[in-house]
Design a protein around this motif. Structure first.
Motif, mmCIF file in Angstrom:
data_model
loop_
_atom_site.group_PDB
_atom_site.id
_atom_site.type_symbol
_atom_site.label_atom_id
_atom_site.label_comp_id
_atom_site.label_asym_id
_atom_site.label_seq_id
_atom_site.Cartn_x
_atom_site.Cartn_y
_atom_site.Cartn_z
ATOM 1 N N GLN A 21 15.959 22.960 22.029
ATOM 2 C CA GLN A 21 15.018 22.621 20.960
ATOM 3 C C GLN A 21 14.762 23.791 20.016
ATOM 4 N N HIS A 22 14.580 24.978 20.580
ATOM 5 C CA HIS A 22 14.106 26.098 19.763
ATOM 6 C C HIS A 22 15.209 27.045 19.306
ATOM 7 N N LYS A 23 16.288 27.128 20.034
ATOM 8 C CA LYS A 23 17.370 28.017 19.632
ATOM 9 C C LYS A 23 18.486 27.264 18.902
ATOM 10 N N ILE A 24 18.854 26.112 19.418
ATOM 11 C CA ILE A 24 19.955 25.368 18.811
ATOM 12 C C ILE A 24 19.452 24.475 17.680
ATOM 13 N N SER A 25 18.564 23.535 18.005
ATOM 14 C CA SER A 25 18.079 22.578 17.001
ATOM 15 C C SER A 25 17.345 23.280 15.859
ATOM 16 N N ASN A 26 16.323 24.062 16.191
ATOM 17 C CA ASN A 26 15.578 24.766 15.149
ATOM 18 C C ASN A 26 16.460 25.761 14.404
#
Length: 484
Positions: A242-247
Motif C-alpha cells: 500500500q505505502h511503498k508500491i501503490s503510493n
C-alpha cells in the motif's frame, strides 16, 4: 480502512506456539480443551490467509458445560494458527501429529491460558513475548507510534533487548530444537520489523530515523515466514504494497490525471513488482496482494479483470489464485443488474429507513463520515447535483454515515454543511451494514442503484466528477422507456 482490522488481528496473531518435535508419522492434530470458564463457547481454530488477512477455518468445537471439547484436523506441514472464542485467544504453530491441551493458567500467572503437551514450553514463552510486546505499545507513557525519532529508537532497542533475553532462556532447553529456535527467531524478527513499519508509515522520510528508514524501505525476503504463516510478515506485506508500491506509483505519476492513471495502474504495479527481482514466491505473494487490494478497493474494473486473468495464468500458487477467484466471486454478486443488498439505518430524529424502502426511485448513495475530509469536500458538489433534480421525486439522495460518534454526526447534519437528502447512520460493526455488504474499504464511496433496486455501480462517480447528473438522467430515461 482495513488498517484497524490489521491491528486487532496483530494482537491475536502474534501469540504463536512453535514446537520442537521430531518427524511424526501421523498427520492428525488433536487439540483438547479443559477450560471451565469457556463452557458453552464455540472455539475456532483458524490460520491466516497471508494475502487477504482473512481467517481460514481449520476446525471448531462447542465446549460442553464443563468447558471440555476436542478439535481434530489433519496437516501435511507445520502452520501457524490461532484459537479464538468468547473467553479464549491464543496462537499456535501446529505440526502434523501434535497433541496439545488448553487448560487454565497456573495460580498467580499473568497469562489467560495454560498449555500442556506438545510445545507447551514454547507457548508459555510466546505468551510472555506477546505480553511484553503489548507493553511496548507505550514508551514512558506515550504511544510508540507518536514518539520522536530518538525516543522511538530507545523503545525499539528495548523491544529487541527484551526479546533477546526471552530467547536466551530457551537455549538451554533440550526439548526445543535448533529448527524451532530458528523459527522463533524469525517470528521475533518480524515482530520488531512490523513495530518499525507501524512507526514509519505516514511519516515523511525526514521524520524517520535512518536505521528505521533502511529497515522498512524494502520488502523482507523470507519464504519460510510466508510458508509457515508468520502473521507479522503478512502485515508487512500489506503495508509495503500500500505505502511503498501503490503510493509510490501515484507519487511517480503525479502529472497524470486520475482517470488515465487508473486505467494503467494495475500494470504499473506489475512492472514495479517484477523489476524488484524478488524470489518467485515473494513476487507471486506481492502480485496476489496487489490484485486482492485493487479488487477490494475498486471492484471489477476492466483493467483489474485483465490483471486477474493474467495472474490466473502466471501465478503457480493455488492458494494465491484462490484468493483472487474468491475476490472476483464476491464482487460479481454486486455486478450491474444484480439485486442491491438491503441495509437500514436511523435518521437524526430516530426513524428507521432502509434502502428497500426507496424502491421505485433511482438512488444515489453517498457513504461518508464526519471525520473524512474528502467526504466533506464533496458536499458542495453534491448540493449542485441535487439542484439539477429539484422537485423530481424519482431520484433519492441517500447519505449513509459510518460514524461511531452519533452526536458528532447529528451536529454536522444539523449544521447545514451537508446536503439535504436522506441522512441515516449505519454501524459498520453489523454483518448487514453497508460497510460489509458492499465491501467498503474507505470513504467516501458512492453507489448507484436503479428504480428496480438493481445495482448500476458499486463505485459510482463522485459528485465533483461532473458525471453524476448525466448518469442519473440516463437511468430516469431508461425507466421511462421501460414503462411505455
Amino acid at each position: 480502512m482495513r488498517y484497524p482490522g490489521y491491528l486487532s488481528l496483530f494482537f491475536i496473531g502474534i501469540i504463536f506456539q512453535l514446537i520442537g518435535c521430531g518427524q511424526k508419522k501421523d498427520n492428525l492434530v488433536r487439540i483438547s480443551f479443559n477450560y471451565p470458564k469457556a463452557a458453552g463457547d464455540t472455539v475456532l481454530i483458524a490460520r491466516t490467509n497471508m494475502v487477504s488477512l482473512d481467517s481460514i477455518g481449520m476446525g471448531r468445537v462447542v465446549l460442553d458445560s464443563a468447558g471440555k471439547g476436542i478439535v481434530e484436523f489433519t496437516l501435511d506441514a507445520p502452520v501457524f494458527a490461532g484459537i479464538s472464542a468468547g473467553q479464549l485467544a491464543a496462537g499456535l504453530l501446529v505440526s502434523p501429529g501434535d497433541e496439545i491441551s488448553i487448560v487454565p493458567s497456573r495460580p498467580g500467572s499473568k497469562h489467560m491460558l495454560g498449555f500442556e503437551g506438545d510445545g507447551a514450553v514454547v507457548q508459555e514463552f510466546l505468551n510472555e513475548a506477546v505480553r511484553f510486546r503489548q507493553g511496548m505499545e507505550r514508551w514512558k507513557g506515550n504511544l510508540a507510534i507518536r514518539l520522536d525519532k530518538e525516543e522511538f529508537l530507545n523503545a525499539r532497542d528495548s523491544l529487541e533487548k527484551g526479546y533477546d533475553q526471552l530467547l536466551a532462556k530457551l537455549k538451554s532447553n533440550p526439548n526445543i530444537s535448533g529448527e524451532i529456535r530458528d523459527l522463533l527467531t524469525r517470528q521475533i524478527k518480524m515482530s520488531v520489523l512490523f513495530y518499525q513499519y507501524n512507526y514509519a508509515i505516514g511519516r515523511d522520510s525526514i521524520d524517520i530515523p535512518v536505521s528505521v528508514w533502511e529497515a522498512t524501505s524494502e520488502m523482507p525476503v523470507d519464504s519460510i515466514a510466508l510458508k509457515t504463516g508468520i502473521f507479522d510478515f503478512a502485515l508487512i506485506g500489506s503495508f509495503y504494497y500500500q505505502h511503498k508500491i501503490s503510493n509510490g506509483i501515484y507519487g511517480e505519476n503525479e502529472e497524470m490525471d486520475g482517470d488515465s492513471l487508473d486505467l494503467i495502474f494495475p500494470f504499473l504495479v506489475e512492472e514495479k513488482i517484477k523489476s524488484s527481482k524478488y524470489p518467485k514466491v515473494i513476487e507471486e505473494f506481492l502480485r496476489a496482494k496487489s490484485a486482492d487490494y485493487q479488487i477490494s478497493m475498486y471492484g471489477l474494473t476492466p483493467s483489474v479483470i485483465k490483471l486477474a486473468n493474467t495472474l490466473e495464468r502466471e501465478i503457480a500458487s493455488n492458494d494465491f489464485r484462490k484468493v483472487i477467484r474468491e475476490d472476483i466471486a464476491r464482487w460479481e454478486k454486486l455486478g450491474p443488474g444484480k439485486p442491491a443488498p438491503d441495509f437500514a439505518g436511523t435518521t437524526p430524529d430516530g426513524k428507521k429507513i432502509s434502502l428497500s424502502g426507496l424502491h421505485g426511485k433511482v438512488v444515489y448513495v453517498d457513504i461518508w463520515a464526519t471525520w473524512c475530509g474528502p467526504c466533506v469536500e464533496e458536499f458542495p458538489n453534491s448540493k449542485k447535483v441535487q439542484a439539477d433534480f429539484k422537485g423530481n421525486d424519482q431520484v433519492a439522495f441517500l447519505y449513509v454515515s459510518v460514524d461511531r460518534d452519533t452526536l458528532a454526526w447529528k451536529k454536522m447534519v444539523a449544521s447545514g454543511k451537508v446536503p439535504n437528502g436522506i441522512h441515516i447512520i449505519n454501524s459498520s460493526d453489523s454483518p448487514n451494514s453497508v460497510w460489509n455488504l458492499y465491501y467498503v474499504w474507505g470513504v467516501p464511496r458512492y453507489l448507484l442503484i436503479d428504480a428496480q433496486g438493481r445495482m448500476v455501480a458499486t463505485h459510482a462517480d463522485r459528485p465533483s466528477s461532473g458525471k453524476v447528473s448525466k448518469e442519473l438522467r440516463k437511468l430516469l430515461t431508461r425507466d421511462q422507456l421501460a414503462q411505455k
